[in-house]
Write a protein that holds these residues in place. Structure first.
Motif, PDB file in Angstrom:
ATOM      1  N   ASP A 178       2.147  -2.288   0.378  1.00 46.30           N
ATOM      2  CA  ASP A 178       1.266  -1.217  -0.100  1.00 46.30           C
ATOM      3  C   ASP A 178       2.038  -0.137  -0.843  1.00 46.30           C
ATOM      4  O   ASP A 178       1.654   0.294  -1.927  1.00 46.30           O
ATOM      5  CB  ASP A 178       0.579  -0.561   1.101  1.00 46.30           C
ATOM      6  CG  ASP A 178      -0.879  -0.958   1.190  1.00 46.30           C
ATOM      7  OD1 ASP A 178      -1.374  -1.582   0.235  1.00 46.30           O
ATOM      8  OD2 ASP A 178      -1.494  -0.634   2.211  1.00 46.30           O
ATOM      9  N   ARG A 179       3.103   0.290  -0.211  1.00 47.10           N
ATOM     10  CA  ARG A 179       3.875   1.391  -0.790  1.00 47.10           C
ATOM     11  C   ARG A 179       4.393   1.024  -2.170  1.00 47.10           C
ATOM     12  O   ARG A 179       4.257   1.776  -3.137  1.00 47.10           O
ATOM     13  CB  ARG A 179       5.064   1.736   0.119  1.00 47.10           C
ATOM     14  CG  ARG A 179       4.727   2.653   1.254  1.00 47.10           C
ATOM     15  CD  ARG A 179       5.975   3.306   1.811  1.00 47.10           C
ATOM     16  NE  ARG A 179       6.888   2.354   2.425  1.00 47.10           N
ATOM     17  CZ  ARG A 179       8.182   2.280   2.155  1.00 47.10           C
ATOM     18  NH1 ARG A 179       8.722   3.081   1.262  1.00 47.10           N
ATOM     19  NH2 ARG A 179       8.957   1.407   2.771  1.00 47.10           N
ATOM     20  N   TYR A 180       4.984  -0.149  -2.270  1.00 44.17           N
ATOM     21  CA  TYR A 180       5.605  -0.535  -3.538  1.00 44.17           C
ATOM     22  C   TYR A 180       4.556  -0.846  -4.609  1.00 44.17           C
ATOM     23  O   TYR A 180       4.689  -0.439  -5.764  1.00 44.17           O
ATOM     24  CB  TYR A 180       6.544  -1.729  -3.329  1.00 44.17           C
ATOM     25  CG  TYR A 180       7.873  -1.308  -2.750  1.00 44.17           C
ATOM     26  CD1 TYR A 180       8.920  -0.959  -3.580  1.00 44.17           C
ATOM     27  CD2 TYR A 180       8.063  -1.237  -1.378  1.00 44.17           C
ATOM     28  CE1 TYR A 180      10.146  -0.553  -3.061  1.00 44.17           C
ATOM     29  CE2 TYR A 180       9.282  -0.836  -0.843  1.00 44.17           C
ATOM     30  CZ  TYR A 180      10.318  -0.490  -1.691  1.00 44.17           C
ATOM     31  OH  TYR A 180      11.520  -0.083  -1.168  1.00 44.17           O
ATOM     32  N   ALA A 181       3.515  -1.583  -4.218  1.00 36.84           N
ATOM     33  CA  ALA A 181       2.489  -1.935  -5.207  1.00 36.84           C
ATOM     34  C   ALA A 181       1.822  -0.684  -5.759  1.00 36.84           C
ATOM     35  O   ALA A 181       1.600  -0.549  -6.969  1.00 36.84           O
ATOM     36  CB  ALA A 181       1.450  -2.852  -4.577  1.00 36.84           C
ATOM     37  N   SER A 182       1.527   0.244  -4.877  1.00 38.71           N
ATOM     38  CA  SER A 182       0.850   1.460  -5.327  1.00 38.71           C
ATOM     39  C   SER A 182       1.773   2.349  -6.139  1.00 38.71           C
ATOM     40  O   SER A 182       1.324   3.052  -7.045  1.00 38.71           O
ATOM     41  CB  SER A 182       0.305   2.237  -4.126  1.00 38.71           C
ATOM     42  OG  SER A 182      -0.695   1.478  -3.506  1.00 38.71           O
ATOM     43  N   ASP A 183       3.036   2.302  -5.821  1.00 42.95           N
ATOM     44  CA  ASP A 183       3.971   3.098  -6.611  1.00 42.95           C
ATOM     45  C   ASP A 183       4.017   2.594  -8.058  1.00 42.95           C
ATOM     46  O   ASP A 183       4.160   3.377  -8.994  1.00 42.95           O
ATOM     47  CB  ASP A 183       5.364   3.030  -5.992  1.00 42.95           C
ATOM     48  CG  ASP A 183       6.237   4.184  -6.456  1.00 42.95           C
ATOM     49  OD1 ASP A 183       5.755   5.325  -6.441  1.00 42.95           O
ATOM     50  OD2 ASP A 183       7.379   3.917  -6.855  1.00 42.95           O
ATOM     51  N   SER A 237      -0.947   5.804  -7.471  1.00 41.27           N
ATOM     52  CA  SER A 237      -1.180   6.192  -6.085  1.00 41.27           C
ATOM     53  C   SER A 237      -2.651   6.258  -5.728  1.00 41.27           C
ATOM     54  O   SER A 237      -3.005   6.268  -4.560  1.00 41.27           O
ATOM     55  CB  SER A 237      -0.535   7.550  -5.823  1.00 41.27           C
ATOM     56  OG  SER A 237      -1.113   8.510  -6.675  1.00 41.27           O
ATOM     57  N   GLU A 238      -3.533   6.292  -6.728  1.00 40.70           N
ATOM     58  CA  GLU A 238      -4.950   6.433  -6.399  1.00 40.70           C
ATOM     59  C   GLU A 238      -5.592   5.126  -5.958  1.00 40.70           C
ATOM     60  O   GLU A 238      -6.755   5.077  -5.627  1.00 40.70           O
ATOM     61  CB  GLU A 238      -5.715   7.002  -7.603  1.00 40.70           C
ATOM     62  CG  GLU A 238      -5.758   6.130  -8.824  1.00 40.70           C
ATOM     63  CD  GLU A 238      -4.528   6.277  -9.688  1.00 40.70           C
ATOM     64  OE1 GLU A 238      -4.565   5.855 -10.844  1.00 40.70           O
ATOM     65  OE2 GLU A 238      -3.503   6.811  -9.210  1.00 40.70           O
ATOM     66  N   MET A 239      -4.802   4.041  -5.998  1.00 43.05           N
ATOM     67  CA  MET A 239      -5.392   2.755  -5.597  1.00 43.05           C
ATOM     68  C   MET A 239      -5.841   2.770  -4.150  1.00 43.05           C
ATOM     69  O   MET A 239      -5.176   3.298  -3.299  1.00 43.05           O
ATOM     70  CB  MET A 239      -4.377   1.634  -5.792  1.00 43.05           C
ATOM     71  CG  MET A 239      -4.376   1.075  -7.181  1.00 43.05           C
ATOM     72  SD  MET A 239      -3.566  -0.518  -7.198  1.00 43.05           S
ATOM     73  CE  MET A 239      -4.872  -1.542  -6.515  1.00 43.05           C
TER      74      MET A 239
END
Lengths: 284, 387
Positions: A273-278, A282-284
């Motif tokens: 989650d952290r990496y994909a959203s980065d 971040s609004e994902m």
């Protein structure tokens, strides 16, 4: 088949004229220069590098110019590979580099290892090699590399999309570009890949940039179909899947970008989650 | 790094083909349809190899190699130079914890300093060859490889070169290689024929496909080598054609019983799936036969440079070079390169215009006269249009 060369075709080709046609090899004091190699093209690259040719062809190889510098028994061989574009050139370069090499400021990036000085710049991948162990000859090879780097046109920056990978935990000089069959799927193409370490966990992140958001959705659907999922998808989303070949795959997409993460267990979705959203926002 | 909300992966949860999942960390050496896999014995080596092996050369996905292994492919072929060694490293990481007697590894080392005619030079030394092999062995994380090929032999002088032969013998004695071989994709029939009488090489990796030039001579040489107990492995079975029916091309190669296995390059699971079907069925279907005929009839644009045509031309034209110019123009859309070559050859105007009939015969069935007539017109285009 086209049977003649109308003027507009000739003019169209003007923009594709190979700089390599006009290569003016640097002179190296004390070394004679031999340039009577053929210009290798895709059809005969096998004659020069055998089975390794297929990898070059996959990255849009255009032509190869070869020259030899000789002094007594010492030979320095210069190979200048031209590819279709800067990203493909990074692709072939990165497929052959190792993080253990000594990296130097040559072109966009270069390294020195075991008598070889390799670098890429713009559409050119340059490989310089000597089997001589004499320090002076090795030094001449390095000097030649810098002269060739100055001579060749093209950008000296890494492909821009590489900057989208989060730096936290990223392994240095292990990024690659995969032009075809990412994760072994024929329909998954053109992805940058970076390797990460978080604690004792090692994982890979693949980043795709599609020309359109519609293209991204098509790719997502194709992948879901390949792994047997009938998930309905929205314009953006995140799914964790069991891929029978690649194990657990975290898939996220938004707009023109798609991210796949492998190497993490299903219960490590927090890391994914952290990496994909980065990468995607971040609004994902 | 930015922190984000956690609704993504957690909200969506698990989906997909869970029933098909395999643990990425555990090897399962149980072959799929193991009883149906066709194997052949690789000459006197005694190695029983499935008819399909894996040309790993540009596969960068260990999962693909793993899937091949789990489905019955046993021989994996790499080289010291592929991906500058990264290919060997990938295989080493994959196989390091797998029972060693369940797979075969082959790698290749190219001797340094070999000239363009394939002859050894001053830098072609046993010391360098051995050092490169040690590098390969380290990357593969193995105590030995099953086959070490001398990479790319096209000249009998290199085939007979004592320093390399002695290096191979030393490696065998030290147990670092089980068998010695060489790979070849130029002058194949000559070096294979010569190797048959040498008692040095146990395995030969040769290019072999339905479009091969000199096929009769190559088949004779392969027959002689196989009769001498040398294992024969075929590469380049697709004839370099992306449109070739892959399954048909493999089956064609395997229709020769002297071809013991093939090493098609694979980079995708769909390639693997096609090839796995051939593992248990090597009979050409009628459709596959038709596809091969169609592909054989289309010679493409590439001139192999055999030069057999030159003596048949009353004007002794440099036909291979002219065919190359044609390829530059039509194959690579680069008329400038074609133009340069034509002027280098001093061809301006159609050199065939005085011949009523063409006596030239081409081993690839090129219509040489038409191609020369076509490409030679480019030589008359003013250079300023191209530069």
């Amino acid at each position: 088949m086209k049977r003649h060369f109308p003027l507009f075709s000739i003019l169209l080709f003007l923009s594709f004229v190979s700089y390599a046609q006009d290569l003016n090899y640097p002179a190296m004091q004390g070394f004679s220069l031999k340039t009577n190699y053929p210009v290798y093209v895709p059809e005969n690259l096998w004659d020069f590098i055998n089975g390794a040719a297929d990898n070059y062809l996959a990255y849009g190889f255009q032509d190869l110019h070869v020259a030899e510098y000789k002094k007594g028994k010492d030979i320095i061989k210069l190979e200048i590979y031209r590819h279709t574009d800067n990203i493909n050139t990074f692709g072939i370069y990165s497929s052959e580099r190792s993080p253990n090499f000594r990296f130097v400021n040559l072109g966009a990036q270069g390294y020195i290892a075991d008598g070889a000085v390799n670098f890429f710049k713009g559409n050119y991948y340059v490989k310089i090699r000597t089997y001589s162990k004499k320090p002076k000859v090795v030094q001449v090879a390095e000097t030649l590399a810098y002269k060739v780097a100055d001579m060749l046109p093209g950008q000296t920056e890494m492909p821009a999309l590489l900057s989208q990978f989060p730096s936290e935990g990223k392994k240095i000089n292990e990024e690659t570009y995969i032009n075809q069959s990412v994760l072994g799927y024929s329909f998954l193409n053109k992805a940058f890949k970076a390797l990460y370490q978080a604690g004792s966990d090692n994982f890979s992140i693949f980043l795709f940039e599609n020309p359109s958001a519609g293209g991204t959705l098509q790719t997502v659907k194709a992948y879901l179909k390949a792994v047997g999922s009938d998930e309905n998808i929205a314009d953006e989303g995140k799914i964790v899947l069991n891929d029978k070949y690649n194990g657990t795959v975290f898939l996220a997409w938004k707009g023109t970008r798609m991210v796949m993460i492998t190497g993490l267990a299903k219960d490590q979705s927090g890391i994914a989650d952290r990496y994909a959203s980065d990468i995607l926002g971040s609004e994902m | 790094m930015k922190r984000i909300d956690r609704r993504g992966f957690l909200k969506t949860g698990l989906t997909g083909a869970a029933g098909l999942a395999i643990s990425p960390a555990v090897f399962d050496s149980k072959f799929t349809n193991q009883n149906n896999i066709i194997t052949r014995t690789l000459g006197k080596t005694g190695m029983k190899v499935p008819v399909i092996s894996f040309g790993v050369m540009r596969a960068d996905n260990a999962s693909l190699c793993k899937a091949a292994y789990e489905n019955g492919i046993k021989l994996f072929d790499t080289a010291n130079g592929y991906q500058n060694g990264n290919n060997e490293t990938m295989l080493g990481n994959l196989f390091k914890d797998v029972p060693r007697d369940t797979f075969y590894l082959a790698t290749k080392v190219k001797p340094a300093g070999v000239d363009r005619e394939g002859k050894p030079g001053p830098q072609t030394t046993a010391e360098d060859f051995l050092a490169r092999f040690e590098t390969s062995l380290g990357r593969l994380q193995m105590k030995y490889v099953d086959i070490l090929y001398v990479h790319d032999i096209s000249n009998v002088e290199l085939l007979n070169y004592k320093p390399i032969i002695n290096a191979l013998a030393q490696l065998k004695k030290e147990g670092k290689i089980k068998f010695a071989g060489f790979s070849t994709h130029r002058n194949e029939h000559i070096v294979i024929d010569a190797a048959s009488s040498m008692n040095v090489y146990d395995v030969i990796l040769t290019s072999y496909n339905f479009r091969h030039d000199n096929l009769d001579e190559l088949n004779k040489a392969i027959r002689k080598a196989a009769a001498a107990g040398i294992g024969i492995v075929a590469m380049k079975t697709m004839a370099g054609g992306k449109l070739v029916n892959a399954s048909a091309a493999l089956k064609w190669a395997l229709s020769n019983p002297d071809i013991h296995t093939t090493i098609p390059g694979m980079t995708a699971f769909d390639h693997l799936e096609v090839n796995l079907k051939v593992l248990s069925d090597i009979n050409l279907t009628d459709q596959e036969k038709n596809d091969l005929v169609a592909h054989s009839a289309n010679p493409g644009l590439y001139c192999g440079g055999c030069s057999k045509c030159v003596p048949t031309c009353p004007k002794n034209l440099p036909i291979p070079d002219l065919m190359r110019a044609y390829m530059y123009a039509y194959g690579y859309s680069n008329p400038l390169m074609a133009h340069s070559l034509l002027h280098e050859l001093e061809v301006v105007g159609n050199p065939c215009k005085d011949c009523n009939e063409c006596s030239v015969t081409c081993s690839r069935n090129f219509n040489v006269r038409n191609k020369i007539a076509d490409i030679s017109r480019l030589g008359s285009v003013p250079a300023e249009f191209l530069t």
